[in-house]
Design a protein around this motif. Structure first.
Motif, PDB file in Angstrom:
ATOM      1  N   GLN A 102       0.823  -1.220   0.000  1.00 34.78           N
ATOM      2  CA  GLN A 102       0.000   0.000   0.000  1.00 34.78           C
ATOM      3  C   GLN A 102       0.860   1.274   0.000  1.00 34.78           C
TER       4      GLN A 102
ATOM      5  N   ASP B  29     -12.985   4.194  -4.181  1.00 32.34           N
ATOM      6  CA  ASP B  29     -13.055   2.740  -4.378  1.00 32.34           C
ATOM      7  C   ASP B  29     -14.491   2.250  -4.267  1.00 32.34           C
TER       8      ASP B  29
ATOM      9  N   ASN C  26      -3.242   6.900   6.622  1.00 34.08           N
ATOM     10  CA  ASN C  26      -3.936   5.651   6.330  1.00 34.08           C
ATOM     11  C   ASN C  26      -5.460   5.836   6.418  1.00 34.08           C
ATOM     12  N   HIS C  27      -6.145   5.379   5.382  1.00 33.24           N
ATOM     13  CA  HIS C  27      -7.615   5.335   5.421  1.00 33.24           C
ATOM     14  C   HIS C  27      -7.980   3.910   5.015  1.00 33.24           C
ATOM     15  N   HIS C  28      -8.660   3.705   3.906  1.00 29.76           N
ATOM     16  CA  HIS C  28      -8.894   2.358   3.415  1.00 29.76           C
ATOM     17  C   HIS C  28      -7.603   1.806   2.797  1.00 29.76           C
ATOM     18  N   THR C  29      -7.597   0.530   2.501  1.00 25.98           N
ATOM     19  CA  THR C  29      -6.503  -0.073   1.724  1.00 25.98           C
ATOM     20  C   THR C  29      -6.873   0.057   0.256  1.00 25.98           C
ATOM     21  N   GLU C  30      -6.147   0.898  -0.461  1.00 25.79           N
ATOM     22  CA  GLU C  30      -6.533   1.186  -1.845  1.00 25.79           C
ATOM     23  C   GLU C  30      -6.723  -0.111  -2.642  1.00 25.79           C
ATOM     24  N   ALA C  31      -7.790  -0.133  -3.431  1.00 30.32           N
ATOM     25  CA  ALA C  31      -8.113  -1.307  -4.258  1.00 30.32           C
ATOM     26  C   ALA C  31      -7.141  -1.335  -5.441  1.00 30.32           C
TER      27      ALA C  31
ATOM     28  N   SER D 276      -5.933  -3.397  -7.785  1.00 27.05           N
ATOM     29  CA  SER D 276      -6.248  -3.827  -9.162  1.00 27.05           C
ATOM     30  C   SER D 276      -7.177  -2.831  -9.850  1.00 27.05           C
TER      31      SER D 276
END
Lengths: 405, 405
Positions: B36, B67, B260-265, B267
């Protein structure tokens, strides 16, 4: 300066996730698209529901994927289940407990928390006492919290929740398929996850399952979409305050009514389906055992290198282990050397553990003997060049002993 | 019965979207993951921001992808910009206007709507009169509404919004890159889109851009996440009621702070980046012209087959056209024959047009001469066998004439 096509460097991702995707998942995601209501597409959606019932160990009809990352799944569950003012109890034993609290607060819940020092988990009695004290509508607990590497035992909580009439939610993003977990057997009402840990896929799709009791709560708050609402349609007193995460509408899209909601993220669906297909083919108990085997070997190898493990090892997740950064080694420099010289990513830590603990994962596609031994071999080199005295081969040797060689 | 790997049937998707993804986008999405915060990953994120500034025709720093599917982008914009009680004006000329109203209602806006018969759009004067009457905080308009195939002219609305101090939002999911659109030139404050139309990617990632003025509104509502909040941190009176869609936090994740927020998508990010990369390589005006060329040929061909086009053709989007189902032809049976016998998907319609109008798209990867001619050839066969009298070759002939052959 033109921007070139995607061509990522080769990395072995041995942190707390995301990890390398199983190549079969990436191949599935590269399949061409079909239409949203093509019989092939709705067939894939139905198969995905069936596969995730297996992964979650549930008979819940309401089992599907939310189009977003794992925190999208949490928010969908909370915003659909929690009415403003509802008392929600969140036991916090790591960073992701704080996230549950944060999301519940956004849903305007009356949030009550109990906290545990990082590196420990709650006893069942502590959770029951808090339930009796706060009388929550919903208990929200992280199963495995990667920030501390620990898993909260949940197997006795469902009966307690049932006794006290509490909805029981868990976030199993980090633990699912790497640690024993049973939605129905443990009495859970709502469970959400992600693909980027033991499921061996990319972030971006959030599997979710809801018990019939949870579905009843969600459907009691259903809104008919403006524009197709008829005079006389019931309007809920506590409508769900999100359209995208309105599980009552999402269930009607995934269910036999096939009411249009979002346009399903086809490639992510292909990926989520393949993650579950591979797991069911392997068998969930077999996948858990594989994570136990390689996680145990990694922990043994790290101890063999002379590193001290973080947290209560009796409740550590199979798929991630924390180690104290040895004195004299720069925590970020060490990680950077691992990445630059060996192409191996290990994880840093958050909050009270920042700069003190590395987190090393063995999960999903990377829960393998070769990844464990390669990582330990590289760590030995990095630590020695960093000034630490290490018996040559002690990490790999301890891992091999753990494997029984 | 084991579930087999993904193996979708070959389909040519000529509906209103999703359409076939450009194979280059699918190849980009099949690339292996990186961590990430890997420099490669943050580099891809920065490049994606830069590429989408080109696609949106904007200098906005705050340009990124959310996302989720396109409606995730709408909800992120609305929940972050609209405070409960804010007056929001939504001109509705098709189904997606109703969606904007629905999402604004969920945000507890005081929603005012003006409506137009499907098949028409508003004059600028009508929109200005409604702004003067309702004094909204935000105007939310769909640019191209696939439900009616029409595009609302927006080029004069920005100045009016500026004059009246109104935030100007548009959903350009269906129109972007297939029709002229300028975020900065037309004075927009917030714009959201999706990949599954003219951008030639799969649903699941929502490009978004915010003007400095919109960023100011969003940041004025910022919450510091529970658990890392300090005594004395300002708490907004109107906090953003979503964590996942909190653009103030998402901007800190995409910006230099990298919080940090979401785990970037990952793909989906690879896919979104490749969609924009291909478009910028082609050139946005060139892409719009390609959509105009093939959309015009398709419309000419459909007229050549003796079909009546739906709606005000002077404001039709380049990338989708509606035709009345000719009498004697079963609307669903005809579509089913197209899919089963020719592998070609054409679209049905919603609401007042259900069962009356087919919608045929020429967009993204499928805005090509071969797809136009093949679709017209197959339509001729289907309609003739359904009992309609058609001059042989009249559809393809008219399309070829349109191309100038």
């Amino acid at each position: 300066m033109p921007i070139e096509p995607i061509n990522p460097p080769a990395r072995l991702l041995m942190g707390p996730g995301p990890i390398n995707a199983d190549p079969r998942v990436l191949r599935a995601m590269s399949a061409q698209l079909v239409g949203q209501y093509d019989p092939a597409m709705t067939g894939y959606m139905n198969e995905t529901m069936e596969l995730y019932r297996g992964v979650f160990a549930t008979a819940n009809e309401a089992t599907l994927v939310v189009d977003g990352t794992s925190r999208a799944g949490i928010e969908a569950a909370f915003v659909s289940l929690i009415r403003p003012g509802d008392v929600v109890l969140i036991p916090i034993f790591g960073r992701f407990g704080h996230l549950l609290r944060e999301i519940a607060e956004r849903c305007q819940a009356d949030v009550r928390v109990i906290e545990r020092e990082w590196g420990t988990v709650f006893t069942t009695a502590e959770i029951e006492a808090a339930i009796i004290e706060h009388k929550p509508v919903l208990l929200g607990v992280v199963h495995g919290d990667t920030s501390t590497t620990l898993a909260q035992p949940l197997d006795e909580i469902g009966l307690i929740c049932e006794k006290h009439g509490v909805l029981f939610y868990s976030d199993v993003t980090a633990s699912l398929a790497g640690n024993t977990f049973e939605t129905d057997g443990w009495g859970l009402d709502a469970v959400t996850s992600g693909l980027q840990k033991c499921l061996a896929g990319p972030s971006g799709s959030a599997p979710i399952t809801l018990s019939p009791r949870a579905v009843e709560v969600v459907n009691s708050r259903k809104s008919i979409e403006a524009g197709i609402r008829s005079v006389g349609d019931a309007v809920s007193e506590h409508p769900i305050r999100s359209n995208y995460f309105d599980l009552s509408q999402i269930l009607d899209y995934w269910g036999p009514k096939r009411l249009n909601h979002h346009t399903e993220a086809t490639s992510m669906l292909y990926g989520a389906r393949e993650c579950a297909r591979i797991l069911i083919e392997e068998g969930i108990p077999q996948s858990v055992e594989r994570h136990r085997l390689h996680g145990t070997a990694m922990a043994a190898g790290l101890s063999g290198l002379g590193l001290e493990l973080f947290g209560d090892q009796s409740v550590r997740m199979n798929n991630v282990v924390g180690v104290f950064v040895p004195s004299g080694i720069d925590p970020d420099g060490g990680r950077s050397t691992m990445l630059t010289d060996y192409g191996i990513e290990i994880g840093t830590s958050f909050g009270p553990l920042a700069g003190k603990v590395w987190r090393i994962g063995t999960m999903g596609y990377n829960a393998r003997r070769d990844t464990v031994l390669t990582t330990l071999a590289a760590l030995e080199q990095m630590l020695r060049r960093g000034g630490m005295t290490i018996t040559a081969g002690s990490g790999v040797g301890a891992a091999l002993d753990s494997y029984g060689n």
